[in-house]
Enzyme design. Structure first.
Site, mmCIF file in Angstrom:
data_model
loop_
_atom_site.group_PDB
_atom_site.id
_atom_site.type_symbol
_atom_site.label_atom_id
_atom_site.label_comp_id
_atom_site.label_asym_id
_atom_site.label_seq_id
_atom_site.Cartn_x
_atom_site.Cartn_y
_atom_site.Cartn_z
ATOM 1 N N GLY A 27 0.874 -1.163 0.000
ATOM 2 C CA GLY A 27 0.000 0.000 0.000
ATOM 3 C C GLY A 27 0.909 1.210 0.000
ATOM 4 O O GLY A 27 2.118 1.099 -0.239
ATOM 5 N N GLY A 69 3.348 3.019 1.370
ATOM 6 C CA GLY A 69 4.240 2.766 2.497
ATOM 7 C C GLY A 69 5.141 3.921 2.859
ATOM 8 O O GLY A 69 5.675 3.981 3.961
ATOM 9 N N ARG A 70 5.338 4.854 1.925
ATOM 10 C CA ARG A 70 6.125 6.051 2.231
ATOM 11 C C ARG A 70 5.573 7.271 1.504
ATOM 12 O O ARG A 70 6.296 8.192 1.144
ATOM 13 C CB ARG A 70 7.599 5.850 1.874
ATOM 14 C CG ARG A 70 7.894 5.411 0.461
ATOM 15 C CD ARG A 70 9.396 5.406 0.220
ATOM 16 N NE ARG A 70 9.739 4.824 -1.063
ATOM 17 C CZ ARG A 70 10.945 4.916 -1.621
ATOM 18 N NH1 ARG A 70 11.889 5.586 -1.009
ATOM 19 N NH2 ARG A 70 11.206 4.348 -2.779
ATOM 20 N N ASP A 95 11.514 2.892 6.455
ATOM 21 C CA ASP A 95 11.531 4.122 7.245
ATOM 22 C C ASP A 95 10.645 5.219 6.666
ATOM 23 O O ASP A 95 10.550 6.311 7.230
ATOM 24 C CB ASP A 95 12.964 4.643 7.420
ATOM 25 C CG ASP A 95 13.653 4.970 6.089
ATOM 26 O OD1 ASP A 95 12.961 5.023 5.050
ATOM 27 O OD2 ASP A 95 14.882 5.159 6.103
ATOM 28 N N ARG A 141 4.282 14.636 -6.157
ATOM 29 C CA ARG A 141 3.962 14.378 -7.564
ATOM 30 C C ARG A 141 2.615 14.997 -7.903
ATOM 31 O O ARG A 141 1.715 15.044 -7.072
ATOM 32 C CB ARG A 141 3.838 12.882 -7.833
ATOM 33 C CG ARG A 141 5.093 12.059 -7.761
ATOM 34 C CD ARG A 141 4.746 10.635 -8.182
ATOM 35 N NE ARG A 141 5.906 9.760 -8.166
ATOM 36 C CZ ARG A 141 5.991 8.664 -7.429
ATOM 37 N NH1 ARG A 141 5.000 8.322 -6.624
ATOM 38 N NH2 ARG A 141 7.076 7.910 -7.478
ATOM 39 N N ARG A 157 -4.491 2.812 -8.753
ATOM 40 C CA ARG A 157 -3.656 1.865 -9.491
ATOM 41 C C ARG A 157 -4.443 0.601 -9.846
ATOM 42 O O ARG A 157 -5.497 0.325 -9.271
ATOM 43 C CB ARG A 157 -2.449 1.469 -8.626
ATOM 44 C CG ARG A 157 -1.712 2.656 -8.042
ATOM 45 C CD ARG A 157 -0.999 2.272 -6.751
ATOM 46 N NE ARG A 157 -0.457 3.450 -6.058
ATOM 47 C CZ ARG A 157 0.820 3.821 -6.063
ATOM 48 N NH1 ARG A 157 1.708 3.095 -6.704
ATOM 49 N NH2 ARG A 157 1.202 4.899 -5.436
ATOM 50 N N ASP A 207 1.113 -2.526 -9.103
ATOM 51 C CA ASP A 207 0.934 -1.410 -8.166
ATOM 52 C C ASP A 207 1.610 -0.141 -8.663
ATOM 53 O O ASP A 207 1.458 0.929 -8.052
ATOM 54 C CB ASP A 207 1.464 -1.780 -6.773
ATOM 55 C CG ASP A 207 2.929 -2.190 -6.800
ATOM 56 O OD1 ASP A 207 3.247 -3.149 -7.515
ATOM 57 O OD2 ASP A 207 3.748 -1.558 -6.105
ATOM 58 N N ASN A 208 2.330 -0.228 -9.777
ATOM 59 C CA ASN A 208 2.987 0.944 -10.356
ATOM 60 C C ASN A 208 2.303 1.436 -11.624
ATOM 61 O O ASN A 208 2.837 2.313 -12.309
ATOM 62 C CB ASN A 208 4.450 0.634 -10.685
ATOM 63 C CG ASN A 208 5.279 0.392 -9.445
ATOM 64 O OD1 ASN A 208 4.943 0.855 -8.371
ATOM 65 N ND2 ASN A 208 6.366 -0.345 -9.589
ATOM 66 N N ASP A 225 5.678 6.428 -10.583
ATOM 67 C CA ASP A 225 6.285 5.521 -9.608
ATOM 68 C C ASP A 225 7.601 4.960 -10.138
ATOM 69 O O ASP A 225 7.771 3.762 -10.344
ATOM 70 C CB ASP A 225 5.313 4.398 -9.233
ATOM 71 C CG ASP A 225 5.227 4.234 -7.722
ATOM 72 O OD1 ASP A 225 5.980 4.917 -7.010
ATOM 73 O OD2 ASP A 225 4.420 3.431 -7.260
#
Length: 471
Positions: A90, A92-93, A125, A179, A186, A257-258, A267
């Site tokens: 999902g 994630g960052r 992270d 962006r 997606r 997912d991209n 992405d």
């Protein structure tokens, strides 16, 4: 705050209701140093009037923009990653930060990368390296200049943290990116709801996308609407395949997912531009099988669209899904032909067929191991550039007897953008390229001396090329 009259905030994502995203908070960063603000893109959504201080507050501290989302949303999705299904991913960052209507009347999303951890960060992270952000600027600027439907890098802000990464020298500098996309939904978004057999949310998502991204009023049965949606996405992604192939671009990670549902390239990971025509050329060092090699990208994108079709199997009959998806190859071939002719800046006279010409061009590039961008620079405009091409450094290869027929035929094509030949770009010494060696050379002075001048000058030259090609 100075907002243009063209600023039109939206929050349509909230129409979907629960189950599509999770509210999150942005990380707090030690610093917010603006390294790149794309006022050209910002102008299209009425944000170019922001002061630098306001820019940093909104795109570094993520203070909400007026009238749009009140809190960031980490979107939920799954995806096939190198053909292996992963239900644990999902945003994630990153997160969806804001929505608005652009100057073309399209719904646009502002999405982030490197903005901190979310429920989908797993062991990550949630950060972005500054080098990763700089690379994305280069990719999006080059693709835009080459006429590819791509996301825009709106902002890069250096955040003052030191990051450790296994694929670049560490510690390395950190950044947060924003962006601008015509949609962050997606193929993997649909896969997630299909995974849970959530037919109600799948239908809601189909209708939302038809309404807000394709300007269609959802009518008919659930199957009718889903098939219409699938056909629209398949067409957009097939055109995307034609565009990146003509641009000589290798995305590197064409996972489901991209791939968004509006056909934009986004992405970015370990992307590359072709040095020479090589169908086996790969971008990702970890793509050991060449799954996403240059020449396999159309098949990869077709496979991805098939996964979208599979996600709609609870709504549509299998034969109907296959019928819609079968149009992809023909749409891709037409797009590839159109985009290659556009790269050459030519059109055939009358009904002169061009399939053989383009096949012969590609064969010439491959057999001669020819610099990809140089060819399109030399022969832009066809016969109108003969003198220029034959005065260039590759003239000895153009004059070979074995290629006489190819170049004689190319000279019969009419220029579609003759005025471009009088621009400073085509009056210059050669094409603008963005090979991996150049990318590293542009990053080195930033890393070593915090010298951004070569990078900014490169962006200016890329835009100069884009103005010539698309002016």
């Amino acid at each position: 705050m100075l907002l243009s009259k063209s600023y039109k905030p939206q929050s349509t994502f909230l129409e979907l209701g629960d189950g599509f995203a999770d509210p999150v908070a942005a990380a707090y960063f030690p610093a917010t140093v603006i390294r790149y603000r794309n006022d050209r893109a910002a102008k299209t959504i009425g944000l170019d009037g922001l002061s630098d201080e306001e820019w940093a507050q909104h795109f570094g501290r993520f203070e909400p923009l007026p009238g749009t989302l009140e809190e960031p949303l980490a979107q939920r999705y799954h995806g096939h990653q190198f053909r292996h299904y992963n239900p644990e991913i999902g945003d994630g960052r990153g997160f969806l930060f804001a929505q608005m209507t652009d100057d073309q009347g399209r719904l646009m999303d502002l999405g982030t990368k490197g903005s901190g951890t979310t429920p989908y960060s797993r062991s990550g992270d949630g950060r972005l390296t500054l080098k990763g952000g700089v690379r994305e600027i280069m990719a999006t600027e080059m693709l835009e200049a080459l006429g590819v439907n791509t996301s825009k890098t709106l902002s890069i802000i250096e955040t003052g943290e030191s990051l450790h990464r296994g694929d670049e020298p560490s510690p390395t500098r950190s950044a947060v990116m924003v962006r601008l996309n015509h949609g962050h939904i997606r193929i993997g978004t649909f896969q997630r709801h299909a995974f849970y057999s959530d037919k109600e949310r799948l239908e809601k998502l189909v209708d939302y996308c038809l309404t807000h991204y394709y300007g269609r009023t959802p009518t008919g049965s659930a199957q009718d609407r889903a098939l219409e949606f699938l056909g629209l996405v398949s067409e957009k992604v097939a055109i995307q395949a034609g565009e990146i192939m003509a641009a000589g671009f290798v995305h590197g990670v064409l996972n489901t997912d991209n791939i968004n549902i509006t056909g934009e390239v986004f992405d970015f990971g370990p992307w590359r531009f072709l040095p020479t025509m090589d169908l086996a050329f790969t971008a990702a060092y970890f793509d050991h099988s060449g799954l996403y090699a240059f020449g396999r990208q159309p098949d990869a994108l077709h496979w991805n669209v098939y996964q979208l079709g599979g996600s709609l199997a609870d709504i549509c009959e299998e034969n109907e899904l296959k019928r819609v998806l079968s149009d992809f190859p023909a749409i891709y071939q037409n797009a590839m032909r159109e985009k290659l002719l556009k790269r050459l800046g030519v059109k055939p006279k009358g009904d002169l067929p061009d399939d053989t010409l383009l096949t012969d061009v590609n064969e010439f590039l491959a057999k001669e191991n020819f610099p990809y961008e140089r060819f399109f620079f030399d022969w832009y405009g066809g016969g109108a550039s003969t003198e220029r091409a034959m005065a260039g450094p590759e003239a000895h290869r153009y004059g070979k007897d074995s290629y006489t027929e190819l170049f004689d035929r190319l000279k019969t094509y009419e220029p579609t953008n003759a005025q471009a030949l009088n621009t400073s770009f085509f009056l210059g010494e050669g094409p603008e390229t963005l090979l991996i060696e150049e990318v590293e050379a542009l990053w080195a002075p930033i890393a070593d001396d915090d010298n951004w001048d070569p990078f900014y000058k490169k962006i200016d030259r890329i835009r100069e090329m884009g103005n010539a090609l698309n002016g």
